[in-house]
Design a protein around this motif. Structure first.
Motif, PDB file in Angstrom:
ATOM      1  N   PHE A  51       0.859  -1.185   0.000  1.00 15.13           N
ATOM      2  CA  PHE A  51       0.000   0.000   0.000  1.00 15.13           C
ATOM      3  C   PHE A  51       0.899   1.241   0.000  1.00 15.13           C
ATOM      4  N   ARG A  52       0.885   2.015  -1.110  1.00 16.47           N
ATOM      5  CA  ARG A  52       1.797   3.159  -1.248  1.00 16.47           C
ATOM      6  C   ARG A  52       1.046   4.372  -1.790  1.00 16.47           C
ATOM      7  N   PRO A  53       0.234   5.032  -0.971  1.00 19.68           N
ATOM      8  CA  PRO A  53      -0.509   6.208  -1.437  1.00 19.68           C
ATOM      9  C   PRO A  53       0.380   7.443  -1.505  1.00 19.68           C
ATOM     10  N   GLY A  54      -0.205   8.544  -2.004  1.00 21.37           N
ATOM     11  CA  GLY A  54       0.461   9.840  -1.947  1.00 21.37           C
ATOM     12  C   GLY A  54       1.186  10.268  -3.193  1.00 21.37           C
ATOM     13  N   ARG A  55       1.015   9.556  -4.312  1.00 17.59           N
ATOM     14  CA  ARG A  55       1.713   9.935  -5.542  1.00 17.59           C
ATOM     15  C   ARG A  55       0.780  10.696  -6.485  1.00 17.59           C
ATOM     16  N   ASP A  56       1.357  11.487  -7.347  1.00 18.58           N
ATOM     17  CA  ASP A  56       0.565  12.338  -8.243  1.00 18.58           C
ATOM     18  C   ASP A  56       0.190  11.568  -9.504  1.00 18.58           C
ATOM     19  N   ARG A  57      -1.103  11.286  -9.667  1.00 20.75           N
ATOM     20  CA  ARG A  57      -1.596  10.599 -10.864  1.00 20.75           C
ATOM     21  C   ARG A  57      -2.746  11.392 -11.493  1.00 20.75           C
ATOM     22  N   TRP A  58      -2.870  12.658 -11.158  1.00 20.54           N
ATOM     23  CA  TRP A  58      -4.001  13.472 -11.616  1.00 20.54           C
ATOM     24  C   TRP A  58      -3.969  13.642 -13.141  1.00 20.54           C
ATOM     25  N   PRO A  59      -5.104  13.426 -13.833  1.00 21.91           N
ATOM     26  CA  PRO A  59      -5.140  13.588 -15.296  1.00 21.91           C
ATOM     27  C   PRO A  59      -5.120  15.061 -15.697  1.00 21.91           C
ATOM     28  N   GLU A  60      -4.271  15.390 -16.641  1.00 19.35           N
ATOM     29  CA  GLU A  60      -4.107  16.788 -17.035  1.00 19.35           C
ATOM     30  C   GLU A  60      -5.357  17.379 -17.675  1.00 19.35           C
ATOM     31  N   SER A  61      -6.201  16.548 -18.266  1.00 18.05           N
ATOM     32  CA  SER A  61      -7.371  17.060 -18.979  1.00 18.05           C
ATOM     33  C   SER A  61      -8.524  17.443 -18.058  1.00 18.05           C
ATOM     34  N   VAL A  62      -8.413  17.176 -16.753  1.00 18.67           N
ATOM     35  CA  VAL A  62      -9.506  17.442 -15.815  1.00 18.67           C
ATOM     36  C   VAL A  62      -9.144  18.608 -14.908  1.00 18.67           C
ATOM     37  N   GLN A  63     -10.014  19.594 -14.856  1.00 18.57           N
ATOM     38  CA  GLN A  63      -9.780  20.716 -13.952  1.00 18.57           C
ATOM     39  C   GLN A  63     -10.124  20.306 -12.520  1.00 18.57           C
ATOM     40  N   VAL A  64      -9.454  20.912 -11.566  1.00 26.38           N
ATOM     41  CA  VAL A  64      -9.716  20.650 -10.156  1.00 26.38           C
ATOM     42  C   VAL A  64     -10.862  21.555  -9.724  1.00 26.38           C
ATOM     43  N   ASP A  65     -11.948  20.952  -9.226  1.00 26.31           N
ATOM     44  CA  ASP A  65     -13.096  21.740  -8.779  1.00 26.31           C
ATOM     45  C   ASP A  65     -13.008  22.106  -7.307  1.00 26.31           C
ATOM     46  N   PHE A  66     -12.532  21.186  -6.487  1.00 30.44           N
ATOM     47  CA  PHE A  66     -12.446  21.413  -5.044  1.00 30.44           C
ATOM     48  C   PHE A  66     -11.060  20.991  -4.562  1.00 30.44           C
ATOM     49  N   THR A  67     -10.537  21.709  -3.579  1.00 27.94           N
ATOM     50  CA  THR A  67      -9.257  21.350  -2.969  1.00 27.94           C
ATOM     51  C   THR A  67      -9.406  21.264  -1.458  1.00 27.94           C
ATOM     52  N   ASP A  68      -8.657  20.328  -0.864  1.00 35.17           N
ATOM     53  CA  ASP A  68      -8.614  20.173   0.598  1.00 35.17           C
ATOM     54  C   ASP A  68     -10.013  20.159   1.204  1.00 35.17           C
ATOM     55  N   ILE A  69     -10.808  19.180   0.786  1.00 36.69           N
ATOM     56  CA  ILE A  69     -12.189  19.079   1.246  1.00 36.69           C
ATOM     57  C   ILE A  69     -12.466  17.659   1.705  1.00 36.69           C
ATOM     58  N   ASP A  70     -13.282  17.522   2.745  1.00 34.77           N
ATOM     59  CA  ASP A  70     -13.622  16.202   3.252  1.00 34.77           C
ATOM     60  C   ASP A  70     -14.615  15.514   2.321  1.00 34.77           C
ATOM     61  N   ILE A  71     -14.356  14.234   2.088  1.00 34.06           N
ATOM     62  CA  ILE A  71     -15.168  13.419   1.195  1.00 34.06           C
ATOM     63  C   ILE A  71     -15.754  12.267   1.991  1.00 34.06           C
ATOM     64  N   ALA A  72     -17.047  12.014   1.803  1.00 38.35           N
ATOM     65  CA  ALA A  72     -17.691  10.850   2.419  1.00 38.35           C
ATOM     66  C   ALA A  72     -17.861   9.761   1.372  1.00 38.35           C
ATOM     67  N   ILE A  73     -17.569   8.537   1.753  1.00 40.44           N
ATOM     68  CA  ILE A  73     -17.771   7.364   0.893  1.00 40.44           C
ATOM     69  C   ILE A  73     -18.928   6.573   1.485  1.00 40.44           C
ATOM     70  N   ALA A  74     -19.974   6.358   0.679  1.00 41.77           N
ATOM     71  CA  ALA A  74     -21.170   5.656   1.154  1.00 41.77           C
ATOM     72  C   ALA A  74     -21.418   4.417   0.298  1.00 41.77           C
ATOM     73  N   ARG A  75     -21.976   3.375   0.927  1.00 40.84           N
ATOM     74  CA  ARG A  75     -22.139   2.086   0.248  1.00 40.84           C
ATOM     75  C   ARG A  75     -23.547   1.525   0.447  1.00 40.84           C
ATOM     76  N   THR A  76     -23.920   0.669  -0.475  1.00 43.27           N
ATOM     77  CA  THR A  76     -24.995  -0.300  -0.264  1.00 43.27           C
ATOM     78  C   THR A  76     -24.387  -1.682  -0.453  1.00 43.27           C
ATOM     79  N   GLU A  77     -24.673  -2.586   0.472  1.00 42.03           N
ATOM     80  CA  GLU A  77     -24.241  -3.977   0.339  1.00 42.03           C
ATOM     81  C   GLU A  77     -25.324  -4.869   0.920  1.00 42.03           C
ATOM     82  N   PRO A  78     -25.740  -5.900   0.183  1.00 42.57           N
ATOM     83  CA  PRO A  78     -26.716  -6.841   0.743  1.00 42.57           C
ATOM     84  C   PRO A  78     -26.078  -7.672   1.846  1.00 42.57           C
ATOM     85  N   PRO A  79     -26.872  -8.221   2.742  1.00 36.45           N
ATOM     86  CA  PRO A  79     -26.294  -9.052   3.807  1.00 36.45           C
ATOM     87  C   PRO A  79     -25.763 -10.360   3.254  1.00 36.45           C
TER      88      PRO A  79
END
Length: 501
Positions: free
Chosen positions: A219-247
């Motif tokens: 596990f090696r996070p923290g590297r720059d892989r951002w695509p040049e064709s996409v503009q950055v809309d938000f910076t330094d913002i908290d993101i929530a990840i939500a799921r649905t999973e059946p039992p």
């Protein structure tokens, strides 16, 4: 927006910081951005999806005579992935695909088998069938080097590519059958930072769950892989990840996405803007009805496709939608509800596959979940959401909504923003900007019910929600059904060969 917060274990799985976050509208932009980021991968790529078509071109119309894109690599997704591992021997690629896709699109079985059997050893294709019978794996996530993630509604498969213009008769939408695919509207997101690392963790867990083995890559996070064709809309913002999973036999169901919908709808003050492939979830429509009956409640604008692409699916899902539209129109005593479908310049309906919620100018959610019962408690889903607290981020949330509306109306986002300001609301602005013909949004009218549609709507045959009675299946899942089908098919094949002798 009223008081609202992300609550892990209720309306999200985890909250993490994104140093960059961008919204990508339509697959022409997504496939280009995805290709750029995949080319930058060094160690690990994980693609998790409902379906993959390894024969599609990522950049239609841009291949040379050898089938290569302008970057010199194969344009087709399958050969492109193989070229990546040829160029970087340490790169490992994991592809997790819903097992039931083989039944829905049998024509893609051969290319899929080729990837499974003939690709370089660094390309690993797995099938996810660890679901109750009838449920599917519906997440659409890409993780690159534990450092960048895409999450949204766009599958890397046939019939998804389209531009913002949804040009009539665009040859670049041509299917393998030779037909021009229906115009297609979709949305996804791209995320870097701590939140991207969490998506990598989610993908790794998903692979382990489906394949009974852990990914060995460090596990090696923290590297720059951002695509040049996409503009950055938000910076330094908290993101929530939500799921649905059946039992499953060893864990309870997960319904974070449904709670996220309900909590955000309850907190709305000015406008609830929704884009979805369906509009058939009782809990969501009931929550909207309650808000419409409030004297000072929010406006509600829903963007849906006019019809499903298959007759049976259309009857199953949109008879239910018609019933819910009638119910909401009866409750809409203050005239604050609209459900609309987009059309292109030739007035051809554009298929809406996006899954988006924008509440006021503070809440933005994009993901794989539709407004149907399956996405609330049967299929495996993943959404990403953010809350805008400062004025800069609130402007961005507003701009995202206005950008989506502008695409549907065939105008500029600035025109939408000016009309909302001038008219005092989103619905009044839509009415003011609508043209009598050509590109635009048109009302969806409730339909008369056919016998087949009534039966499918009453039984919710194609739109189930998990029931506790399914526990009696003793752990039998789609995975077991697929294994059993493969065994039967192999047995029949061997028997037929034996008879020929």
């Amino acid at each position: 927006m009223k008081s609202f917060s992300f609550l892990p274990h209720r309306n999200c799985w985890r909250v993490a910081s994104a140093d960059r976050f961008g919204v990508i509208i339509d697959a022409a932009q997504y496939f280009r951005a995805l290709r750029e980021s995949l080319e930058r991968a060094e160690d690990l790529i994980i693609l998790v999806g409902w379906d993959f078509d390894f024969e599609i071109e990522m950049l239609p119309g841009e291949s040379d005579e050898d089938g290569n894109a302008p970057d010199g690599l194969p344009n087709q997704i399958g050969p492109f992935l193989e070229a990546l591992v040829d160029r970087r021997p340490k790169l490992e690629i994991y592809l997790l695909k819903w097992s039931g896709g083989v039944l829905i699109a049998p024509g893609r079985a051969l290319p899929t088998a080729q990837i499974k059997l003939l690709s370089p050893e660094q390309v690993h294709l797995g099938f996810d069938g660890r679901h109750p019978i009838g449920a599917c794996h519906h997440q659409k996530i890409v993780s690159i080097d534990d450092s960048l993630a895409f999450c949204g509604g766009i599958d890397v498969t046939d019939g998804r590519w389209d531009t913002r213009d949804h040009t009539p008769g665009d040859e670049r939408r041509k299917l393998k059958s030779g037909e021009i695919a229906q115009p297609w509207h979709d949305v996804t997101t791209v995320i870097s930072g701590e939140a991207a690392a969490e998506f990598s963790n989610l993908c790794r867990k998903r692979w382990q769950r489906a394949q009974d083995e852990e990914l060995e890559e460090p596990f090696r996070p923290g590297r720059d892989r951002w695509p040049e064709s996409v503009q950055v809309d938000f910076t330094d913002i908290d993101i929530a990840i939500a799921r649905t999973e059946p039992p499953e036999h060893d864990r309870p169901s997960v319904a974070e996405i449904e709670s996220l919908y309900l909590d955000s709808i309850a907190a709305a003050e000015d406008c609830i803007y929704l884009e979805s492939q369906y509009f058939a979830a009782d809990g969501i429509t009931n929550a909207i009805r309650d808000r419409l009956q409030e004297e000072d409640g929010p406006e509600v604008v829903v963007i849906n496709p006019k019809a499903a692409q298959e007759m049976v699916e259309d009857a199953a899902m949109h008879v239910t939608r018609s019933r819910m539209i009638r119910d909401l129109e009866e409750a809409d005593i203050y005239d604050r509800f609209r459900i609309l479908y987009p059309r292109n310049a030739d007035e051809e309906p554009i298929y809406v596959h996006a899954k988006v919620s924008i509440i006021d100018d503070r809440f933005l959610r994009v993901g794989s979940s539709n407004i149907d019962r399956r996405s609330m408690g049967f299929d495996t889903e993943c959404d990403v959401a953010l809350l805008a607290d400062d004025e800069r981020d609130r402007d961005k949330v507003r701009a995202t909504r206005d950008n989506l509306i502008a695409e549907h109306l065939g105008c500029q986002p600035e025109e939408v923003a000016e009309a909302i300001e001038r008219q005092g609301g989103v619905i009044a602005a839509l009415d003011a900007l609508e043209q009598p013909s050509g590109r635009g949004l048109r009302p969806i009218r409730p339909r008369k019910e056919s016998l087949m549609g009534r039966v499918l709507a009453d039984t919710r045959f194609f739109d189930p929600r998990y029931r506790r009675s399914a526990q009696a299946r003793l752990g039998v899942t789609s995975r077991h059904v697929m294994i059993g089908a493969a065994v039967v098919a192999a047995g029949l094949f061997l028997w037929s060969r034996q008879r020929r002798r």
